[in-house]
Scaffold this active site. Structure first.
Site, mmCIF file in Angstrom:
data_model
loop_
_atom_site.group_PDB
_atom_site.id
_atom_site.type_symbol
_atom_site.label_atom_id
_atom_site.label_comp_id
_atom_site.label_asym_id
_atom_site.label_seq_id
_atom_site.Cartn_x
_atom_site.Cartn_y
_atom_site.Cartn_z
ATOM 1 N N GLU A 190 -4.613 2.347 -3.063
ATOM 2 C CA GLU A 190 -5.838 2.893 -2.480
ATOM 3 C C GLU A 190 -5.601 4.010 -1.467
ATOM 4 O O GLU A 190 -6.532 4.730 -1.131
ATOM 5 C CB GLU A 190 -6.656 1.772 -1.835
ATOM 6 C CG GLU A 190 -6.044 1.200 -0.575
ATOM 7 C CD GLU A 190 -7.101 0.835 0.465
ATOM 8 O OE1 GLU A 190 -8.289 0.869 0.143
ATOM 9 O OE2 GLU A 190 -6.705 0.537 1.595
ATOM 10 N N HIS A 234 -10.709 1.751 0.618
ATOM 11 C CA HIS A 234 -10.716 3.208 0.474
ATOM 12 C C HIS A 234 -10.876 3.663 -0.977
ATOM 13 O O HIS A 234 -10.746 4.855 -1.259
ATOM 14 C CB HIS A 234 -9.414 3.797 1.041
ATOM 15 C CG HIS A 234 -9.293 3.652 2.522
ATOM 16 N ND1 HIS A 234 -8.066 3.645 3.164
ATOM 17 C CD2 HIS A 234 -10.221 3.476 3.496
ATOM 18 C CE1 HIS A 234 -8.249 3.483 4.463
ATOM 19 N NE2 HIS A 234 -9.551 3.383 4.688
ATOM 20 N N ASP A 258 0.812 -1.215 0.000
ATOM 21 C CA ASP A 258 0.000 0.000 0.000
ATOM 22 C C ASP A 258 0.851 1.273 0.000
ATOM 23 O O ASP A 258 1.581 1.540 0.950
ATOM 24 C CB ASP A 258 -0.910 0.040 1.224
ATOM 25 C CG ASP A 258 -1.855 -1.154 1.298
ATOM 26 O OD1 ASP A 258 -1.378 -2.289 1.135
ATOM 27 O OD2 ASP A 258 -3.046 -0.955 1.549
#
Length: 256
Positions: free
Chosen positions: A39, A68, A8
């Site tokens: 995200e 998200h 991420d």
């Protein structure tokens, strides 16, 4: 085939650090395909057209997302239009975007699936059932990869064993902390519970520690500002046999 999957990417700090290290690292490791979970790549939260394009311009070939993905409405159109960005397949089917896609590498096609966990996560349908429905749709893809964006370790481990032999790799995202269980499972599927994050090293999942501490201590609302200082890039390199689709090896990556 060498496939690099990046954990991420958090805010502008994570995007900038990724751009500073990724091109040279791809050349060093002879990476054929680079996937990143984007995200959280926007400043604040979520993902925007700007942050997504920044990742592509930095050397990322494909973007997966998670819970998200719908924080920024301006991203919905891009999510619908692009085949190289996906959202969890077990979200409502009428939502913007698609849950899986195919990358044609010439000699082999790579199918990429995004799933969301059910435990402690936003409302979604059963990810195991979703995987069962999608995998036959990717029958012409010898290589299949699954980004399982989930909170609970047990749910991720169960998915890894459930898909062992059915896909080339299952990698967990969402918790932002790289786990120490990278392995090739008995039927040839590479697995790791979480591939970590790309962003500030001294942080609580990318957030300034003092803000996270105050929020957890008092329960009061807080603005989650991105931490400052040194950054890192977490991920994994999956070496996959083009002919069989089986994983040869999995190599955790941390660049600081």
């Amino acid at each position: 085939m060498n496939i690099l999957v990046i954990g991420d990417v958090v805010s502008a700090k994570g995007c900038e650090f990724l751009r500073s290290v990724l091109p040279a690292y791809k050349r060093l490791k002879k990476i054929d395909l680079c996937i990143a979970n984007g995200e959280n790549s926007a400043v604040g939260n979520g993902i925007t057209p700007f942050s997504a394009q920044y990742l592509f311009d930095s050397g990322v070939d494909f973007i997966t997302t998670g819970n998200h993905v719908y924080r920024r409405r301006e991203f919905y159109e891009m999510l619908d239009e692009r085949d190289d960005i996906i959202r969890p397949a077990n979200f409502c089917k009428t939502n913007p975007g698609k849950g899986y896609s195919v990358v044609d590498m010439g000699s082999v096609k790579v199918g990429i699936i995004n799933l969301s966990g059910m435990v402690y996560m936003d409302r979604c349908s059963n990810p195991f059932t979703a995987a069962d429905e999608i995998i036959p749709e990717l029958s012409d893809c010898r290589i299949k990869l699954v980004d399982f964006h989930a909170e609970a370790t047990a749910e991720k481990k169960a998915m890894g064993f459930y898909l062992d032999g059915k896909v080339s790799a299952v990698f967990g995202t969402h918790t932002h902390v790289m786990t120490a269980d990278a392995a090739v499972l008995p039927q040839g599927t590479a697995y790791i519970t979480d591939i970590g994050m790309t962003g500030p090293k001294y942080s609580v999942l990318g957030v300034k520690p003092e803000i996270s501490i105050e929020w957890l201590k008092t329960g009061m609302p807080a603005r989650f500002d991105t931490a400052e200082g040194e950054c890192m890039m977490n991920g994994c390199i999956f070496e996959i046999d083009n002919k069989t689709g089986k994983a040869i090896s999995i190599e955790p990556v941390t660049i600081e």
